[in-house]
Motif scaffolding. Structure first.
Motif, PDB file in Angstrom:
ATOM      1  N   VAL A  49       0.877  -1.175   0.000  1.00 36.47           N
ATOM      2  CA  VAL A  49       0.000   0.000   0.000  1.00 36.47           C
ATOM      3  C   VAL A  49       0.912   1.223   0.000  1.00 36.47           C
ATOM      4  CG1 VAL A  49      -1.820   1.245   1.214  1.00 36.47           C
ATOM      5  CG2 VAL A  49      -1.735  -1.264   1.344  1.00 36.47           C
ATOM      6  N   SER A  50       0.750   2.083  -0.992  1.00 34.35           N
ATOM      7  CA  SER A  50       1.625   3.254  -1.096  1.00 34.35           C
ATOM      8  C   SER A  50       1.186   4.324  -0.098  1.00 34.35           C
ATOM      9  CB  SER A  50       1.628   3.796  -2.524  1.00 34.35           C
ATOM     10  OG  SER A  50       0.316   4.123  -2.929  1.00 34.35           O
ATOM     11  N   ALA A  51       2.085   5.269   0.147  1.00 33.24           N
ATOM     12  CA  ALA A  51       1.837   6.302   1.149  1.00 33.24           C
ATOM     13  C   ALA A  51       2.581   7.569   0.754  1.00 33.24           C
ATOM     14  CB  ALA A  51       2.318   5.828   2.515  1.00 33.24           C
ATOM     15  N   THR A  52       2.268   8.658   1.445  1.00 32.35           N
ATOM     16  CA  THR A  52       2.863   9.948   1.098  1.00 32.35           C
ATOM     17  C   THR A  52       4.277  10.134   1.651  1.00 32.35           C
ATOM     18  OG1 THR A  52       1.586  10.773   2.970  1.00 32.35           O
ATOM     19  CG2 THR A  52       0.724  11.228   0.767  1.00 32.35           C
ATOM     20  N   SER A  53       4.722   9.237   2.532  1.00 31.26           N
ATOM     21  CA  SER A  53       6.095   9.304   3.052  1.00 31.26           C
ATOM     22  C   SER A  53       6.410   8.011   3.797  1.00 31.26           C
ATOM     23  CB  SER A  53       6.271  10.489   4.013  1.00 31.26           C
ATOM     24  OG  SER A  53       5.553  10.268   5.210  1.00 31.26           O
ATOM     25  N   GLY A  54       7.666   7.842   4.133  1.00 30.76           N
ATOM     26  CA  GLY A  54       8.052   6.712   4.976  1.00 30.76           C
ATOM     27  C   GLY A  54       7.470   6.847   6.370  1.00 30.76           C
ATOM     28  N   THR A  55       7.383   8.082   6.846  1.00 31.63           N
ATOM     29  CA  THR A  55       6.780   8.340   8.154  1.00 31.63           C
ATOM     30  C   THR A  55       5.308   7.939   8.144  1.00 31.63           C
ATOM     31  OG1 THR A  55       8.327  10.168   8.484  1.00 31.63           O
ATOM     32  CG2 THR A  55       6.361  10.149   9.879  1.00 31.63           C
ATOM     33  N   ALA A 198      -2.731  -5.713   5.527  1.00 36.42           N
ATOM     34  CA  ALA A 198      -2.585  -4.802   4.379  1.00 36.42           C
ATOM     35  C   ALA A 198      -3.870  -4.006   4.173  1.00 36.42           C
ATOM     36  CB  ALA A 198      -2.228  -5.595   3.124  1.00 36.42           C
ATOM     37  N   GLN A 199      -5.013  -4.669   4.305  1.00 35.53           N
ATOM     38  CA  GLN A 199      -6.292  -3.981   4.125  1.00 35.53           C
ATOM     39  C   GLN A 199      -6.494  -2.920   5.209  1.00 35.53           C
ATOM     40  OE1 GLN A 199      -8.213  -4.001   1.569  1.00 35.53           O
ATOM     41  NE2 GLN A 199      -9.913  -2.790   2.421  1.00 35.53           N
ATOM     42  N   ARG A 200      -6.090  -3.236   6.435  1.00 30.23           N
ATOM     43  CA  ARG A 200      -6.191  -2.243   7.524  1.00 30.23           C
ATOM     44  C   ARG A 200      -5.301  -1.037   7.234  1.00 30.23           C
ATOM     45  NH1 ARG A 200      -7.865  -4.130  13.010  1.00 30.23           N
ATOM     46  NH2 ARG A 200      -6.328  -2.699  13.874  1.00 30.23           N
ATOM     47  N   ALA A 201      -4.095  -1.295   6.733  1.00 33.28           N
ATOM     48  CA  ALA A 201      -3.192  -0.191   6.374  1.00 33.28           C
ATOM     49  C   ALA A 201      -3.824   0.647   5.263  1.00 33.28           C
ATOM     50  CB  ALA A 201      -1.832  -0.736   5.937  1.00 33.28           C
ATOM     51  N   HIS A 202      -4.412  -0.051   4.295  1.00 34.43           N
ATOM     52  CA  HIS A 202      -5.061   0.652   3.180  1.00 34.43           C
ATOM     53  C   HIS A 202      -6.193   1.551   3.685  1.00 34.43           C
ATOM     54  CE1 HIS A 202      -6.827   1.438  -0.739  1.00 34.43           C
ATOM     55  NE2 HIS A 202      -7.986   1.187  -0.166  1.00 34.43           N
ATOM     56  N   GLU A 203      -7.072   0.999   4.494  1.00 42.02           N
ATOM     57  CA  GLU A 203      -8.226   1.785   4.961  1.00 42.02           C
ATOM     58  C   GLU A 203      -7.772   2.949   5.854  1.00 42.02           C
ATOM     59  OE1 GLU A 203     -11.155  -1.019   6.515  1.00 42.02           O
ATOM     60  OE2 GLU A 203     -11.337  -1.940   4.534  1.00 42.02           O
ATOM     61  N   PHE A 204      -6.765   2.727   6.695  1.00 40.59           N
ATOM     62  CA  PHE A 204      -6.269   3.813   7.553  1.00 40.59           C
ATOM     63  C   PHE A 204      -5.752   4.973   6.702  1.00 40.59           C
ATOM     64  CE2 PHE A 204      -2.834   5.900   9.999  1.00 40.59           C
ATOM     65  CZ  PHE A 204      -3.580   6.345  11.079  1.00 40.59           C
ATOM     66  N   HIS A 205      -5.085   4.672   5.587  1.00 37.17           N
ATOM     67  CA  HIS A 205      -4.503   5.742   4.760  1.00 37.17           C
ATOM     68  C   HIS A 205      -5.537   6.360   3.824  1.00 37.17           C
ATOM     69  CE1 HIS A 205      -4.241   3.983   0.747  1.00 37.17           C
ATOM     70  NE2 HIS A 205      -3.240   4.721   0.368  1.00 37.17           N
ATOM     71  N   PHE A 206      -6.773   5.817   3.833  1.00 41.22           N
ATOM     72  CA  PHE A 206      -7.831   6.249   2.918  1.00 41.22           C
ATOM     73  C   PHE A 206      -9.037   6.661   3.762  1.00 41.22           C
ATOM     74  CE2 PHE A 206      -8.365   5.316  -1.807  1.00 41.22           C
ATOM     75  CZ  PHE A 206      -9.480   6.103  -1.994  1.00 41.22           C
ATOM     76  N   GLY A 208     -10.220   5.816   6.444  1.00 40.33           N
ATOM     77  CA  GLY A 208     -10.987   4.785   7.149  1.00 40.33           C
ATOM     78  C   GLY A 208     -12.182   4.270   6.368  1.00 40.33           C
ATOM     79  N   LEU A 209     -12.281   4.651   5.087  1.00 38.21           N
ATOM     80  CA  LEU A 209     -13.460   4.264   4.305  1.00 38.21           C
ATOM     81  C   LEU A 209     -13.487   2.761   4.015  1.00 38.21           C
ATOM     82  CD1 LEU A 209     -13.545   7.225   1.754  1.00 38.21           C
ATOM     83  CD2 LEU A 209     -15.268   6.718   3.515  1.00 38.21           C
ATOM     84  N   VAL A 210     -14.617   2.150   4.327  1.00 37.93           N
ATOM     85  CA  VAL A 210     -14.871   0.743   3.992  1.00 37.93           C
ATOM     86  C   VAL A 210     -15.732   0.733   2.734  1.00 37.93           C
ATOM     87  CG1 VAL A 210     -16.021  -1.377   4.742  1.00 37.93           C
ATOM     88  CG2 VAL A 210     -14.731   0.019   6.401  1.00 37.93           C
ATOM     89  N   PHE A 231     -11.426   5.606  12.487  1.00 40.21           N
ATOM     90  CA  PHE A 231     -10.901   6.840  11.906  1.00 40.21           C
ATOM     91  C   PHE A 231      -9.625   6.580  11.124  1.00 40.21           C
ATOM     92  CE2 PHE A 231     -13.149   8.660  15.693  1.00 40.21           C
ATOM     93  CZ  PHE A 231     -14.179   9.236  14.966  1.00 40.21           C
ATOM     94  N   GLY A 232      -9.475   7.313  10.028  1.00 40.26           N
ATOM     95  CA  GLY A 232      -8.264   7.218   9.228  1.00 40.26           C
ATOM     96  C   GLY A 232      -7.781   8.587   8.810  1.00 40.26           C
ATOM     97  N   VAL A 233      -6.737   8.590   8.020  1.00 37.95           N
ATOM     98  CA  VAL A 233      -6.114   9.825   7.524  1.00 37.95           C
ATOM     99  C   VAL A 233      -6.084   9.762   5.999  1.00 37.95           C
ATOM    100  CG1 VAL A 233      -4.697  10.180   9.590  1.00 37.95           C
ATOM    101  CG2 VAL A 233      -3.853   8.745   7.720  1.00 37.95           C
ATOM    102  N   ASN A 234      -5.632  10.816   5.347  1.00 37.72           N
ATOM    103  CA  ASN A 234      -5.404  10.756   3.902  1.00 37.72           C
ATOM    104  C   ASN A 234      -3.906  10.813   3.645  1.00 37.72           C
ATOM    105  OD1 ASN A 234      -5.028  11.100   1.208  1.00 37.72           O
ATOM    106  ND2 ASN A 234      -6.500  12.759   0.955  1.00 37.72           N
ATOM    107  N   TYR A 235      -3.324   9.651   3.415  1.00 38.96           N
ATOM    108  CA  TYR A 235      -1.896   9.513   3.119  1.00 38.96           C
ATOM    109  C   TYR A 235      -1.720   8.957   1.706  1.00 38.96           C
ATOM    110  CZ  TYR A 235      -0.306   9.897   8.097  1.00 38.96           C
ATOM    111  OH  TYR A 235       0.002  10.306   9.367  1.00 38.96           O
ATOM    112  N   ARG A 236      -2.664   9.245   0.803  1.00 42.92           N
ATOM    113  CA  ARG A 236      -2.614   8.643  -0.533  1.00 42.92           C
ATOM    114  C   ARG A 236      -1.499   9.249  -1.380  1.00 42.92           C
ATOM    115  NH1 ARG A 236      -8.578   9.399  -0.401  1.00 42.92           N
ATOM    116  NH2 ARG A 236      -8.099  11.282  -1.562  1.00 42.92           N
ATOM    117  N   LEU A 237      -0.736   8.387  -2.011  1.00 43.01           N
ATOM    118  CA  LEU A 237       0.288   8.822  -2.960  1.00 43.01           C
ATOM    119  C   LEU A 237      -0.407   9.187  -4.270  1.00 43.01           C
ATOM    120  CD1 LEU A 237       3.438   9.009  -3.035  1.00 43.01           C
ATOM    121  CD2 LEU A 237       3.437   6.807  -4.184  1.00 43.01           C
ATOM    122  N   THR A 238       0.164  10.139  -5.004  1.00 42.93           N
ATOM    123  CA  THR A 238      -0.446  10.545  -6.274  1.00 42.93           C
ATOM    124  C   THR A 238       0.012   9.660  -7.428  1.00 42.93           C
ATOM    125  OG1 THR A 238       1.362  12.019  -6.821  1.00 42.93           O
ATOM    126  CG2 THR A 238      -0.450  12.975  -5.537  1.00 42.93           C
TER     127      THR A 238
END
Ligand SMILES: *Cc1c(COP(=O)(O)O)cnc(C)c1O
Length: 374
Positions: A49-55, A198-206, A208-210, A231-238
């Motif tokens: 699952v991609s993200a906006t940074s390593g952090t 992986a799915q939990r990581a995906h939803e957290f970065h999106f 929290g949308l199911v 609750f989740g955040v928006n860490y989506r890579l472009t």
């Protein structure tokens, strides 16, 4: 100033990015999916699952692992602060295990002594690109019911006992910052061996949308429906960044080979120089050398750092032990906690290493270092 690390950008990289700008998708389109598939393939065939940074990737990994207040995370002090900060942010208590004297990798014996039923995650770091000892760490994690995490910000493309980074721990995180082994500008990824993680990581970065109808709690709505359970955040890579990442991935093997050549050249030139210790490598790993960390002996690190900087060589120090940061020190973590990490920090100096560094620049670094020690 010759930097200690920098990106290598080709005309192909530039073309890949401009093609996205002319297309339909700027974000969360086909380039993101393709980049995640390629990262997953490289990392042992697991979902990425991609993200906006390593952090961000670390934050996602700890969220996927369910790390929360009351949990302990065992980690190394010889890392960038984000490795533990993202677990602290989730309320975990960090338990620092000391590193091996020579590799500066977390020492499994130290981890073993600290592990308990409170341990939720054992988070290792592949310092300088050299994988930690995951076989030993996995045994400890299994004993106490914890997950293993590999902060692989330095080590995409490395192998340990024939297995690729990404296949070594339950969760693996990458950084695609420009100084790292490949770049998307800012960027990162999480790889999880368990598809549910992986799915939990995906939803957290999106946010929290199911979006899986089988899991909906509200079943009265139409095809537009999506709902949030946690609750989740928006860490989506472009797509813009992912296209750069895909283009960079085609050259990762070349980058690794060049980093190995530079390492060989430094090793040969510095092996016999008094006052310097060159980095070690275990027999069972094939690392991508993100850093070339030498040890400057006899209390001369600061002096050598200043002299080389004055020569235009952008040497760096990686890293101050994490628990020295005031955010940890003010919470009661004392100096002296991990003597090997502190001794390593006192002597460490990172010499420039990146794919476009030329042989003559390597020689110039060696010359500057030798002069500084004279
Ligand atoms: C760079 C780095 C990170 C953070 O990655 P960013 O992409 O800069 O957020 C985390 N851990 C380690 C060991 C790093 O070197």
């Amino acid at each position: 100033m010759l930097p200690y690390g920098r990106q290598s950008i080709s005309e192909g990289d530039i073309a890949a990015v401009t093609e996205i700008l002319r297309g339909d998708w700027l974000t969360t389109g086909p380039a993101v999916a393709a980049f995640e598939a390629e990262i997953g393939r490289l990392a042992g065939g697991h979902r990425a699952v991609s993200a906006t940074s390593g952090t961000a990737a670390l934050h996602m990994a700890y969220a996927a692992a369910g790390v929360s207040a009351g949990d302990e995370v065992i980690s190394t002090p010889m890392t960038f602060v984000a490795t533990t900060a993202m677990a602290s942010l989730r309320g975990a208590r960090i338990v620092f295990a000391d590193v091996e004297e020579d590799t500066a990798l977390v020492d499994p014996a130290a981890v073993d002594a600290l592990a308990s039923e409170r341990t939720r995650v054992i988070a290792a770091v592949d310092y300088a690109g050299h994988p930690a000892d995951y076989d030993a760490l996995s045994v400890i994690a299994a004993r106490v019911g914890a997950l293993t995490l590999d902060d692989a910000a330095h080590s995409i493309g490395s192998t340990y006992r024939g297995r690729p980074v990404g296949d070594l721990a339950d969760l693996t995180t990458f950084s695609f910052f420009p100084t790292k082994n490949l770049t998307t500008g800012e960027g990162g990824a999480v790889v999880a061996k368990d598809p549910a993680l992986a799915q939990r990581a995906h939803e957290f970065h999106f946010i929290g949308l199911v979006r899986d109808a089988d899991r909906f709690e509200i079943t009265t709505e139409g095809p537009w429906h999506q709902e949030v359970h946690e609750f989740g955040v928006n860490y989506r890579l472009t797509d813009i960044a992912s296209a750069l990442g895909l283009a960079q991935l085609t050259r990762l093997a070349t980058f690794k080979a060049r980093r190995a050549e530079i390492t060989r050249r430094y090793n040969e030139a510095l092996a016999g120089v008094d006052g310097v210790r060159i980095p070690v490598q275990r027999g069972d790993v094939d690392p991508i050398r993100h850093l070339y960390p030498v040890r400057i002996l006899d209390g001369r690190r600061r002096e050598v750092f200043d002299r080389m900087r004055a020569d235009g060589i952008g040497v760096q120090v990686n890293y101050m032990p994490v628990y020295w940061h005031p955010v940890y020190a003010n919470a009661g973590y004392r100096r002296g906690l991990c003597p090997n990490a502190e001794a390593f920090y006192a002597e460490e100096l990172s010499l420039p290493i990146f794919p476009d560094l030329t042989d003559s620049q390597v020689d110039q670094v060696v010359e500057s270092l030798s002069q500084a020690l004279r």
